[in-house]
Motif scaffolding. Structure first.
Motif, PDB file in Angstrom:
ATOM      1  N   ALA A   1       5.654   9.061  -0.094  1.00 24.44           N
ATOM      2  CA  ALA A   1       6.967   9.056   0.571  1.00 24.44           C
ATOM      3  C   ALA A   1       6.825   9.471   2.037  1.00 24.44           C
ATOM      4  O   ALA A   1       7.424   8.863   2.931  1.00 24.44           O
ATOM      5  CB  ALA A   1       7.925   9.990  -0.159  1.00 24.44           C
ATOM      6  N   GLU A   2       6.033  10.511   2.290  1.00 21.17           N
ATOM      7  CA  GLU A   2       5.837  10.954   3.688  1.00 21.17           C
ATOM      8  C   GLU A   2       5.152   9.875   4.522  1.00 21.17           C
ATOM      9  O   GLU A   2       5.495   9.650   5.683  1.00 21.17           O
ATOM     10  CB  GLU A   2       5.003  12.246   3.713  1.00 21.17           C
ATOM     11  CG  GLU A   2       5.791  13.450   3.237  1.00 21.17           C
ATOM     12  CD  GLU A   2       4.892  14.654   2.914  1.00 21.17           C
ATOM     13  OE1 GLU A   2       5.403  15.783   2.999  1.00 21.17           O
ATOM     14  OE2 GLU A   2       3.700  14.457   2.557  1.00 21.17           O
ATOM     15  N   LEU A   3       4.187   9.226   3.893  1.00 20.46           N
ATOM     16  CA  LEU A   3       3.475   8.168   4.610  1.00 20.46           C
ATOM     17  C   LEU A   3       4.429   7.011   4.930  1.00 20.46           C
ATOM     18  O   LEU A   3       4.397   6.427   6.015  1.00 20.46           O
ATOM     19  CB  LEU A   3       2.300   7.688   3.748  1.00 20.46           C
ATOM     20  CG  LEU A   3       1.222   6.868   4.440  1.00 20.46           C
ATOM     21  CD1 LEU A   3       0.640   7.572   5.646  1.00 20.46           C
ATOM     22  CD2 LEU A   3       0.103   6.542   3.446  1.00 20.46           C
ATOM     23  N   ALA A   4       5.316   6.693   3.985  1.00 14.55           N
ATOM     24  CA  ALA A   4       6.300   5.618   4.214  1.00 14.55           C
ATOM     25  C   ALA A   4       7.194   5.992   5.394  1.00 14.55           C
ATOM     26  O   ALA A   4       7.472   5.164   6.271  1.00 14.55           O
ATOM     27  CB  ALA A   4       7.132   5.389   2.964  1.00 14.55           C
ATOM     28  N   GLU A   5       7.607   7.248   5.420  1.00 16.62           N
ATOM     29  CA  GLU A   5       8.513   7.686   6.479  1.00 16.62           C
ATOM     30  C   GLU A   5       7.814   7.640   7.838  1.00 16.62           C
ATOM     31  O   GLU A   5       8.334   7.078   8.806  1.00 16.62           O
ATOM     32  CB  GLU A   5       8.963   9.111   6.152  1.00 16.62           C
ATOM     33  CG  GLU A   5      10.301   9.493   6.704  1.00 16.62           C
ATOM     34  CD  GLU A   5      10.158  10.484   7.866  1.00 16.62           C
ATOM     35  OE1 GLU A   5      11.105  10.585   8.645  1.00 16.62           O
ATOM     36  OE2 GLU A   5       9.094  11.131   7.990  1.00 16.62           O
ATOM     37  N   GLN A   6       6.616   8.194   7.892  1.00 20.77           N
ATOM     38  CA  GLN A   6       5.914   8.258   9.185  1.00 20.77           C
ATOM     39  C   GLN A   6       5.500   6.881   9.697  1.00 20.77           C
ATOM     40  O   GLN A   6       5.581   6.608  10.896  1.00 20.77           O
ATOM     41  CB  GLN A   6       4.678   9.146   9.061  1.00 20.77           C
ATOM     42  CG  GLN A   6       5.069  10.596   8.894  1.00 20.77           C
ATOM     43  CD  GLN A   6       3.944  11.521   9.341  1.00 20.77           C
ATOM     44  OE1 GLN A   6       3.083  11.132  10.126  1.00 20.77           O
ATOM     45  NE2 GLN A   6       3.952  12.730   8.829  1.00 20.77           N
TER      46      GLN A   6
ATOM     47  N   HIS B   1       3.428  11.495  -5.093  1.00 17.93           N
ATOM     48  CA  HIS B   1       1.985  11.558  -5.353  1.00 17.93           C
ATOM     49  C   HIS B   1       1.244  11.663  -4.015  1.00 17.93           C
ATOM     50  O   HIS B   1       1.635  11.047  -3.027  1.00 17.93           O
ATOM     51  CB  HIS B   1       1.549  10.307  -6.112  1.00 17.93           C
ATOM     52  CG  HIS B   1       0.171  10.389  -6.687  1.00 17.93           C
ATOM     53  ND1 HIS B   1      -0.124  11.179  -7.780  1.00 17.93           N
ATOM     54  CD2 HIS B   1      -0.989   9.808  -6.303  1.00 17.93           C
ATOM     55  CE1 HIS B   1      -1.414  11.060  -8.047  1.00 17.93           C
ATOM     56  NE2 HIS B   1      -1.967  10.245  -7.162  1.00 17.93           N
ATOM     57  N   GLU B   2       0.163  12.462  -4.034  1.00 16.08           N
ATOM     58  CA  GLU B   2      -0.617  12.638  -2.815  1.00 16.08           C
ATOM     59  C   GLU B   2      -1.310  11.311  -2.464  1.00 16.08           C
ATOM     60  O   GLU B   2      -2.090  10.794  -3.256  1.00 16.08           O
ATOM     61  CB  GLU B   2      -1.668  13.692  -3.155  1.00 16.08           C
ATOM     62  CG  GLU B   2      -2.183  14.490  -2.041  1.00 16.08           C
ATOM     63  CD  GLU B   2      -3.224  15.493  -2.569  1.00 16.08           C
ATOM     64  OE1 GLU B   2      -3.499  15.569  -3.789  1.00 16.08           O
ATOM     65  OE2 GLU B   2      -3.781  16.194  -1.718  1.00 16.08           O
ATOM     66  N   ALA B   3      -1.028  10.768  -1.294  1.00 11.03           N
ATOM     67  CA  ALA B   3      -1.630   9.494  -0.904  1.00 11.03           C
ATOM     68  C   ALA B   3      -2.933   9.741  -0.149  1.00 11.03           C
ATOM     69  O   ALA B   3      -3.981   9.218  -0.494  1.00 11.03           O
ATOM     70  CB  ALA B   3      -0.661   8.702  -0.038  1.00 11.03           C
TER      71      ALA B   3
ATOM     72  N   ALA C   1       0.819  -1.214   0.000  1.00  9.36           N
ATOM     73  CA  ALA C   1       0.000   0.000   0.000  1.00  9.36           C
ATOM     74  C   ALA C   1       0.852   1.263   0.000  1.00  9.36           C
ATOM     75  O   ALA C   1       0.428   2.293  -0.526  1.00  9.36           O
ATOM     76  CB  ALA C   1      -0.929   0.011   1.219  1.00  9.36           C
ATOM     77  N   VAL C   2       2.027   1.210   0.581  1.00 10.55           N
ATOM     78  CA  VAL C   2       2.787   2.445   0.769  1.00 10.55           C
ATOM     79  C   VAL C   2       4.196   2.371   0.176  1.00 10.55           C
ATOM     80  O   VAL C   2       4.529   3.095  -0.766  1.00 10.55           O
ATOM     81  CB  VAL C   2       2.896   2.792   2.276  1.00 10.55           C
ATOM     82  CG1 VAL C   2       3.615   4.122   2.452  1.00 10.55           C
ATOM     83  CG2 VAL C   2       1.528   2.856   2.928  1.00 10.55           C
ATOM     84  N   ASP C   3       5.039   1.522   0.719  1.00 13.06           N
ATOM     85  CA  ASP C   3       6.462   1.580   0.376  1.00 13.06           C
ATOM     86  C   ASP C   3       6.745   1.216  -1.079  1.00 13.06           C
ATOM     87  O   ASP C   3       7.688   1.732  -1.675  1.00 13.06           O
ATOM     88  CB  ASP C   3       7.272   0.700   1.336  1.00 13.06           C
ATOM     89  CG  ASP C   3       7.325   1.340   2.725  1.00 13.06           C
ATOM     90  OD1 ASP C   3       6.250   1.721   3.229  1.00 13.06           O
ATOM     91  OD2 ASP C   3       8.426   1.495   3.290  1.00 13.06           O
ATOM     92  N   ARG C   4       5.917   0.337  -1.641  1.00 15.83           N
ATOM     93  CA  ARG C   4       6.081  -0.010  -3.056  1.00 15.83           C
ATOM     94  C   ARG C   4       5.953   1.251  -3.919  1.00 15.83           C
ATOM     95  O   ARG C   4       6.702   1.453  -4.869  1.00 15.83           O
ATOM     96  CB  ARG C   4       4.988  -1.022  -3.440  1.00 15.83           C
ATOM     97  CG  ARG C   4       5.151  -1.714  -4.768  1.00 15.83           C
ATOM     98  CD  ARG C   4       4.184  -2.898  -4.829  1.00 15.83           C
ATOM     99  NE  ARG C   4       2.807  -2.501  -4.526  1.00 15.83           N
ATOM    100  CZ  ARG C   4       1.910  -2.173  -5.457  1.00 15.83           C
ATOM    101  NH1 ARG C   4       2.237  -2.186  -6.727  1.00 15.83           N
ATOM    102  NH2 ARG C   4       0.672  -1.847  -5.101  1.00 15.83           N
ATOM    103  N   HIS C   5       5.007   2.132  -3.556  1.00 19.23           N
ATOM    104  CA  HIS C   5       4.837   3.382  -4.318  1.00 19.23           C
ATOM    105  C   HIS C   5       5.928   4.376  -3.966  1.00 19.23           C
ATOM    106  O   HIS C   5       6.427   5.100  -4.821  1.00 19.23           O
ATOM    107  CB  HIS C   5       3.479   4.018  -4.021  1.00 19.23           C
ATOM    108  CG  HIS C   5       2.331   3.126  -4.330  1.00 19.23           C
ATOM    109  ND1 HIS C   5       2.104   2.596  -5.576  1.00 19.23           N
ATOM    110  CD2 HIS C   5       1.339   2.656  -3.540  1.00 19.23           C
ATOM    111  CE1 HIS C   5       1.028   1.831  -5.539  1.00 19.23           C
ATOM    112  NE2 HIS C   5       0.542   1.857  -4.310  1.00 19.23           N
ATOM    113  N   ALA C   6       6.288   4.433  -2.659  1.00 18.34           N
ATOM    114  CA  ALA C   6       7.275   5.413  -2.215  1.00 18.34           C
ATOM    115  C   ALA C   6       8.630   5.142  -2.846  1.00 18.34           C
ATOM    116  O   ALA C   6       9.424   6.060  -3.049  1.00 18.34           O
ATOM    117  CB  ALA C   6       7.386   5.377  -0.690  1.00 18.34           C
ATOM    118  N   ALA C   7       8.885   3.877  -3.163  1.00 18.84           N
ATOM    119  CA  ALA C   7      10.173   3.524  -3.757  1.00 18.84           C
ATOM    120  C   ALA C   7      10.172   3.756  -5.266  1.00 18.84           C
ATOM    121  O   ALA C   7      11.210   3.700  -5.907  1.00 18.84           O
ATOM    122  CB  ALA C   7      10.480   2.066  -3.465  1.00 18.84           C
TER     123      ALA C   7
END
Ligand code: ATP
Ligand code: MG
Length: 601
Positions: A91-96, A73-75, A61-67
């Motif tokens: 990317a922000e969501l992956a970090e948090q 892109h706005e999640a 859901a997150v890191d695949r896109h963040a990478a």
């Protein structure tokens, strides 16, 4: 007619006032899609953790896109009360979420440990859900309006180790019961602001100090990811267990049933306290890399339209109760808003009255696509989906990969068995219990702490849903009622939905709830509770007029014998009409579990 089916029942196929909607030209071949689809193929469309390390929902859901190229892109886009917004990119969501997982790890919360949340729809909730997955722990949401007792029950049953909440909710709902929850080790306050209450921790401070998170926990597809309590419409809520592999179903059904594409702005109005708000408010949209809208407020008709228009929502997933509220407010309320971005509307949670489907066409320029599923199924199973023509009033057809059937019931309501097999109803339009062949990825793996109840949900290799339905000659499924709600009157089997939908066609009726009450002659007779549209006042003449109207449409055996006006129908907090409560009140019986009952409006 198969033995055990209810031969006396008359079920009109399409309500008289509704035409079947035109078939859009771009439909794919339903039979062909179903024949070629397999869950194993669907699994391959998601990559799994790098290095073949397993499957984790947060990665998909997150890191695949963040990478990749969707990092910026706005999640998630949160809409505040004043209409202003605040966004998190992938990317922000992956970090948090990585930081949150790191906090859990530093507190000794590990694989399989249960992390609960009790908050409104704020960013910290979304970070908690996905960060919990990353840590390999199990997430369980609590709806923020629960009182202390339902909070305690669920935390205790789920063995909650950590709870994320706000200061106000903690003081009101958790502090009074904390000493009865010895397993609850950590309470993390999202708004402690440097001064956490005694026995709580400051989540923001811990997040700031958290070391960078390493690899996402190498969970396997069958590892437990989510514990979700049911809505409690029929009784005490059950804790359904879901695993990481469920994400494959969220992905596939997000495509088939909601038509999600990466450039969509998608809004699911359900709160993550209920399964729709998690499966389709968080997981499915993020797996598709779309922008998901989260409205932090409680909504009224004007706000629904404002959010749809101002946020340029293209795909909207909502519930009959919301749509009926909009319909009640009048179509002209829609007219002042630019809904041109909206291209797909879907509904779930309760039967969707055909009148509402057709009204959607007028108000949104889109019919509403009804679909059916349950907390137990984890994802959408039956739908009027993008690639099939809509039948107003029908739940639609099983999605590819889903095998559904109608099971014959005996006099006691149990499935009829023959040589160890359940008897399936094969002829069109005969009523029985809706059943599903287990094997789809988001299937629940148990009711936590209730093995016997789980076992009883299966017979002869089928999962029994507890809902009664019929299938028409073209394979569309029609909801009749919950097994417990169906009314038996003079040999007829009456589904409350059919009666409620007919009542709603009366010009004065906003919403209706229908129950059976004991009758010495007929066994049961139908009683209706009716909420009027604005501008109508209860009167004896109106009461008789509505009953007469229903008699004409349904016939005297099925139409309500009694009718009461009510200012508001009792509902669950997820918006479902609570017929069991109408019945208990009518008959002066105990109200049963009321933990999920919405406060009267
Ligand atoms: P409980 O199991 O605790 O009584 P619940 O069944 O309402 O509560 P959920 O899992 O949230 O809990 O809801 C699933 C049920 O909602 C379905 O079994 C069905 O009765 C009803 N439902 C969902 N979608 C539809 C639909 N499109 N049409 C008719 N009924 C629906
Ligand atoms: Mg249920």
């Amino acid at each position: 007619m198969t033995a055990g089916t209810d031969t006396s029942t008359h079920w009109p196929t399409i309500p008289k006032n509704v035409r079947a909607l035109a078939v859009p030209p771009n439909l794919v071949d339903y039979d062909e899609t179903c024949a070629t689809f397999t869950w194993d193929e669907a699994r391959k469309s998601l990559s799994g953790l790098p290095g073949d390390r397993g499957r984790n929902i947060a990665y998909e859901a997150v890191d695949r896109h963040a990478a990749g190229d969707r990092a910026d892109h706005e999640a998630l886009r949160f809409v505040r009360g004043d209409g202003s917004t605040h966004s998190l990119s992938y990317a922000e969501l992956a970090e948090q979420t990585g930081r949150f997982a790191s906090v859990l790890r530093s507190l000794g919360i590990g694989r399989g440990d249960r992390v609960f949340s009790l908050t409104g729809r704020i960013p910290a909730l979304y970070v908690t859900v996905l960060g919990t997955f990353k840590n390999g722990s199990v997430f369980c949401p609590l709806f923020s309006a629960f009182g202390p007792e339902p909070v305690r029950q669920r935390l205790q049953l789920g063995g909650g180790r950590a709870l994320v909440t706000t200061r106000a909710l903690y003081r009101k709902k958790v502090a009074p019961i904390r000493d009865r929850l010895p397993e609850l080790r950590h309470v993390l306050l999202v708004d402690a602001d440097g001064t956490p209450d005694p026995d709580t921790l400051d989540l923001a401070a811990l997040m700031r100090e958290a070391p960078p998170y390493g690899e996402i926990a190498a969970t396997q597809g069958e590892d437990m990811a989510l514990l979700h309590f049911t809505s409690g419409t029929t009784g005490t809520p059950k804790g359904a267990v879901h695993v990481h592999d469920a994400v494959v179903a969220h992905y596939a059904t997000g495509r088939f049933a909601l038509d999600l594409h990466p450039d969509d702005v998608y809004w699911c109005t359900a709160d993550p306290g209920w399964v729709t708000g998690t499966s389709y408010g968080i997981i499915a949209p993020l797996v598709h890399g779309v922008t998901a809208i989260v409205d932090e407020e409680e909504l009224d008709a004007d706000r629904w339209y404002r959010v749809l228009a101002e946020q340029h929502v293209s795909v909207w997933y909502t519930a009959p109760t919301a749509l009926r509220m909009l319909m009640k407010a009048g179509t002209d309320r829609a007219a002042g808003h630019d809904l041109s971005a909206l291209r797909f509307v879907a509904s779930v949670g309760e039967p969707l009255n055909p009148e509402v489907v057709v009204w959607g066409q007028e108000a949104f320029g889109q019919p509403v696509h009804d679909n059916w599923w349950q907390t137990e199924t984890g994802g959408i199973m039956i739908a009027n989906y993008a690639a099939t023509p809509i039948r107003p009033g029908s739940m639609g057809r099983p999605l590819p990969g889903v095998e559904a059937a109608i099971v014959a019931r005996d006099e006691t309501g149990a499935p009829r068995m023959q040589g160890g097999e359940v008897v399936l109803v094969t002829e069109p339009d005969a009523v029985g219990e809706l059943a599903l062949r287990p094997g789809w990825p988001s299937m629940f793996r148990g009711y936590l702490g209730e093995e016997e109840r789980y076992r009883r949900a299966f017979a002869g290799g089928w999962y029994l849903t507890g809902d009664l339905a019929r299938r028409d000659a073209d394979g569309y499924y029609w909801f009749v009622g919950r097994g417990d709600d169906v009314i038996k009157s003079s040999g007829h089997l009456i589904g409350p939905f059919e009666v409620e939908s007919s009542l709603m066609e009366h010009e004065a009726v906003a919403e209706a709830g229908v129950i059976g009450i004991p009758d010495p002659v007929a066994g049961e007779v139908v009683k209706a509770f009716v909420e009027l549209l604005p501008g109508w006042e209860p009167s004896e003449a109106l009461r008789l007029d509505i009953i007469g109207f229903a008699r004409k449409r349904l016939g005297p055996a099925v139409a309500p014998r009694e009718l009461d006006f009510t200012p508001s129908l009792p509902k669950t907090r997820s918006g479902k009409i609570l017929r069991r409560l109408l019945k208990a009140r009518e008959l002066g019986l105990p109200e049963g579990d009321t933990s999920t009952v919405e406060a009267p409006r």
